[in-house]
Scaffold this active site. Structure first.
Site, PDB file in Angstrom:
ATOM      1  CB  SER A 250      26.172  52.605  58.885  1.00  0.00           C
ATOM      2  OG  SER A 250      25.662  51.334  58.483  1.00  0.00           O
ATOM      3  CG  ASP A 251      30.553  48.854  62.451  1.00  0.00           C
ATOM      4  OD1 ASP A 251      30.393  47.785  61.827  1.00  0.00           O
ATOM      5  OD2 ASP A 251      31.473  49.032  63.254  1.00  0.00           O
ATOM      6  CD1 TRP A 252      25.083  44.091  61.886  1.00  0.00           C
ATOM      7  CD2 TRP A 252      26.360  43.270  60.244  1.00  0.00           C
ATOM      8  NE1 TRP A 252      24.479  42.958  61.422  1.00  0.00           N
ATOM      9  CE2 TRP A 252      25.241  42.427  60.412  1.00  0.00           C
ATOM     10  CE3 TRP A 252      27.303  42.942  59.266  1.00  0.00           C
ATOM     11  CZ2 TRP A 252      25.033  41.282  59.630  1.00  0.00           C
ATOM     12  CZ3 TRP A 252      27.099  41.795  58.497  1.00  0.00           C
ATOM     13  CH2 TRP A 252      25.980  40.990  58.681  1.00  0.00           C
ATOM     14  CB  ALA A 253      22.508  46.818  62.360  1.00  0.00           C
ATOM     15  CB  SER A 254      25.904  51.641  63.455  1.00  0.00           C
ATOM     16  OG  SER A 254      26.224  52.242  62.221  1.00  0.00           O
TER      17      SER A 254
END
Length: 714
Positions: A250-254
């Site tokens: 995932s992207d950061w905290a997505s």
């Protein structure tokens, strides 16, 4: 398949907690992270280097039950310590081989710091220069972005991922992030499936086929479904249709951001939807660690999905050779900013610069010329590096002021900053700049955006020169001395006013560590500009998005100057798809770029006027250097499918070649087209080529060139 037996053997030994740990990535190496690693409950860390990276990797290998090494990730976007031009600038080189070499150097330097995974290349198609992350992209065209993305993957990963200097690439952001509405970062994207497949997915499919080790899901929602919870793009297309066996992070905290999207009720729901969609590792946030075990034990989530994700994580670790050599490539640590790395940075910076205009002012003479160097970016070692630079150091930079002083001698250079920094509106330094201009033969004005005006969460509603830069130009022009503008920026800017005021514009993007020597080489004729635009430059922000491969419409715009139509709705004479107040065309078109020499295109030849579906068409033309300087020309091939079951773009790039010609020299350039090159997706999402008539151009840009017609027949 290689390593599969070892993966299965290891998977069989793992507890559910250890499996979930492999699906987890956290930032930094605090005590919490170290304890999780000891317990086998963390599969990756990001943003740690050198001694910290070594220590946490040692804990994973020597102190955890199963000794599974960590993936250690970092954003090595356009260089590690040696900084190359921003990716948008690299795309302007139209030189995939040079881009491949730059990524190879970045991987070599990063591997010496313990990094084994980079979150690059970013291959989002970007048609809106308001979007700050356009700086990380390869521009507006799927064909060019595909070639550049593949070059970066091959550069980072090399021929053998187990090699000490190889690091895993990550194709991002999957998918549609570059189509965010209004150019605002993280915003929603609506992309019809046929456009998604023909344009936005194309570079990602190319990266998957090139063996990109990992993919990253994006922040945005796509057609109403967040891309980090999107089964259609992740499971159906990526892992299904493309049979991709790598890992998705995932992207950061997505994952947990799906709550704010309104797609998940809470973190438990977000974790469930993330895994079901096909995101194998969660970056930064902790919903997987907190809820996956309970979801499996309650029967809500299949253990098979957990096992599939863990296999993919382990597969990357085996492919990287981490079980045999988990630690930093010590030899590479000695190569930081090595002379050969700086030479490459200088060359790619030169090939990335685009000469946008030149009223017979450039190149400048090295002899008996006194220059005034003015502007907030002439001697700013950090800003020339651009955005997404974590490990590059300003002290490694060679600025334009330094390089031009070295080339000409300090006595031939007058320097005045003019503005304290790029966004300043304080005119108190103007008098000093004017005095410098008056004492010189020519003025070099270094303008543009500081590094902080582009990148993630750095979108702009107005994309003209910031601060009082145009006012500074006015003051310099008023001296009567010729003014040459060198623009450094992370996007395509609106340059109409500047274009009207100055004698020449050299667009340098953010060119990296060796900006100074590269720009000096070009300004003073030691090399010839050869960059070409990977994105169209709008005349005004009101045109955005503006891109070359648009549709024709039923009332195509006139090529005449804008005017108010003389007709009425009852007699719609002159009612076309245009503006009343500005030319609909970009100020500078995709593929455009000038040289100090001139090139003539002649003798366009087709191997046949008709080709069948199993045949190949050869297209050739002769290119002649008709000027007095040696130079490189980027010869471009475009097509247009005149009639289709889906309306087709007015032009599509299908090939390009960089050639170098001495004055008076000619060279034949040949391209080949097959029916696969003419294919597109229909409404049933089948990729097809249709019989019919096509136009083809061999051209110096997306405008003009030599044109011919051929037919595809059954």
């Amino acid at each position: 398949m290689q390593y599969e037996q070892q993966i299965e053997a290891l998977l069989a030994q793992m507890s559910l907690a250890e499996k979930i740990g492999q699906m987890r990535q956290l930032h930094g190496t605090g005590e919490n992270q170290k304890n999780l690693v000891r317990e086998g409950n963390l599969g990756s860390v990001l943003n740690v280097i050198d001694a910290e990276a070594h220590e946490i990797q040692r804990i994973a290998v020597e102190e955890s039950r199963l000794g599974i090494p960590l993936l250690i990730g970092r954003d090595v976007i356009h260089g590690f310590r040696t900084i190359f031009p921003i990716p948008l600038g690299q795309a302007a080189s139209f030189n995939p081989e040079l881009v491949r070499k730059a990524a190879r150097v970045a991987a070599r330097e990063a591997s010496g710091a313990g990094i084994n995974w980079t979150f690059a290349p970013m291959i989002d198609i970007a048609r809106d220069p308001r979007w700050g992350r356009i700086a990380e992209s390869c521009g507006e065209d799927a064909y060019l972005a595909s070639l550049m993305g593949v070059a970066m993957v091959e550069g980072f990963q090399g021929d053998d991922l187990t090699a000490p200097e190889a690091i895993a690439a990550c194709a991002k952001h999957y998918v549609g992030y570059g189509a965010s509405e209004n150019g605002r970062d993280y915003n929603t994207a609506w992309i019809p499936e046929v456009l998604l497949r023909d344009v936005y997915l194309a570079p990602f499919q190319a990266a998957a086929e090139a063996g990109a080790a990992t993919f990253m899901s994006a922040f945005n929602d796509l057609n109403g479904v967040p891309t980090s919870g999107n089964e259609f793009t992740l499971r159906q297309i990526l892992k299904g249709e493309w049979a991709y066996d790598g890992m998705v992070v995932s992207d950061w905290a997505s994952i947990v951001e799906m709550i704010a999207h309104g797609y998940a009720v809470d973190a438990r729901d977000a974790a469930l939807k993330g895994v079901q969609a096909g995101v194998d590792m969660e970056m930064a946030s902790t919903s997987y660690a907190e809820y996956l075990a309970e979801l499996v034990e309650s029967g809500t989530l299949s253990l098979d999905l957990i096992d599939d994700a863990v296999r993919r994580v382990l597969r990357i670790k085996f492919h990287l050779g981490l079980f045999n050599q988990p630690y930093a490539n010590a030899a590479a640590a000695e190569t930081l900013v090595a002379p050969e790395h700086l030479d490459l940075a200088r060359q790619i910076a030169k090939e990335s610069c685009v000469l946008l205009s030149n009223k017979q002012t450039l190149p400048l003479s090295q002899n008996q010329t006194k220059v005034a160097i003015v502007g907030p970016l002439a001697d700013h070692a950090a800003d020339q590096l651009g955005c997404w630079v974590f490990d590059g150091k300003p002290e490694d930079s060679q600025t334009p002021l330094q390089a031009i002083r070295e080339l000409l001698g300090a006595e031939h250079v007058e320097f005045a900053q003019g503005l304290a920094e790029a966004r300043s509106t304080d005119h108190s330094l103007f008098d000093e700049a004017v005095a410098a201009a008056q004492a010189a033969d020519v003025v070099l004005a270094f303008l543009g955006e500081d590094a902080g005006l582009s990148g993630e969460a750095h979108s702009r509603a107005f994309i003209d020169l910031p601060g009082s830069q145009l006012a500074l130009v006015d003051a310099l022009v008023a001296t009567g001395k010729p003014v040459v503008a060198v623009v450094m920026a992370g996007r395509s800017l609106v340059l109409g006013e500047l274009h009207d005021k100055v004698q020449a514009i050299l667009y340098a993007w953010h060119p990296g560590t060796m900006a100074g020597p590269a720009i000096a080489d070009l300004l003073f004729g030691l090399d010839n500009p050869s960059g070409r635009l990977p994105i169209s430059f709008p005349r005004t922000v009101g045109q955005v998005p503006v891109y070359y491969n648009r549709k024709n419409t039923g009332r195509p715009p006139s090529e005449d100057a804008p005017s108010i139509p003389t007709g009425t709705p009852l007699d719609p004479s002159g009612f076309t798809s245009s503006y009343l107040d500005v030319d609909h065309r970009p100020l500078f078109a995709f593929g455009y770029g000038l040289s100090y020499t001139t090139f003539d295109y002649s003798d366009l030849r087709l191997s046949s006027q008709k080709i069948g579906f199993d045949e190949t068409l050869s297209i050739s033309a002769t290119i002649t250097n008709t000027g007095k300087y040696a130079g490189a020309e980027v010869v471009q091939l475009y097509i247009r499918d005149l009639v289709g079951c889906m309306t087709r773009p007015i032009k599509e790039l299908k090939g390009f070649q960089r050639i170098h010609l001495e004055p008076g020299q000619s060279q034949a350039v040949t391209f080949e087209l097959s029916s696969a090159d003419l294919s597109f997706h229909n409404n049933a999402m089948q990729k097809i080529a249709e019989p019919g008539e096509f136009h083809v151009w061999v051209a110096p840009s997306s405008l003009g060139g030599l044109q011919a017609t051929f037919e595809l027949t059954r």
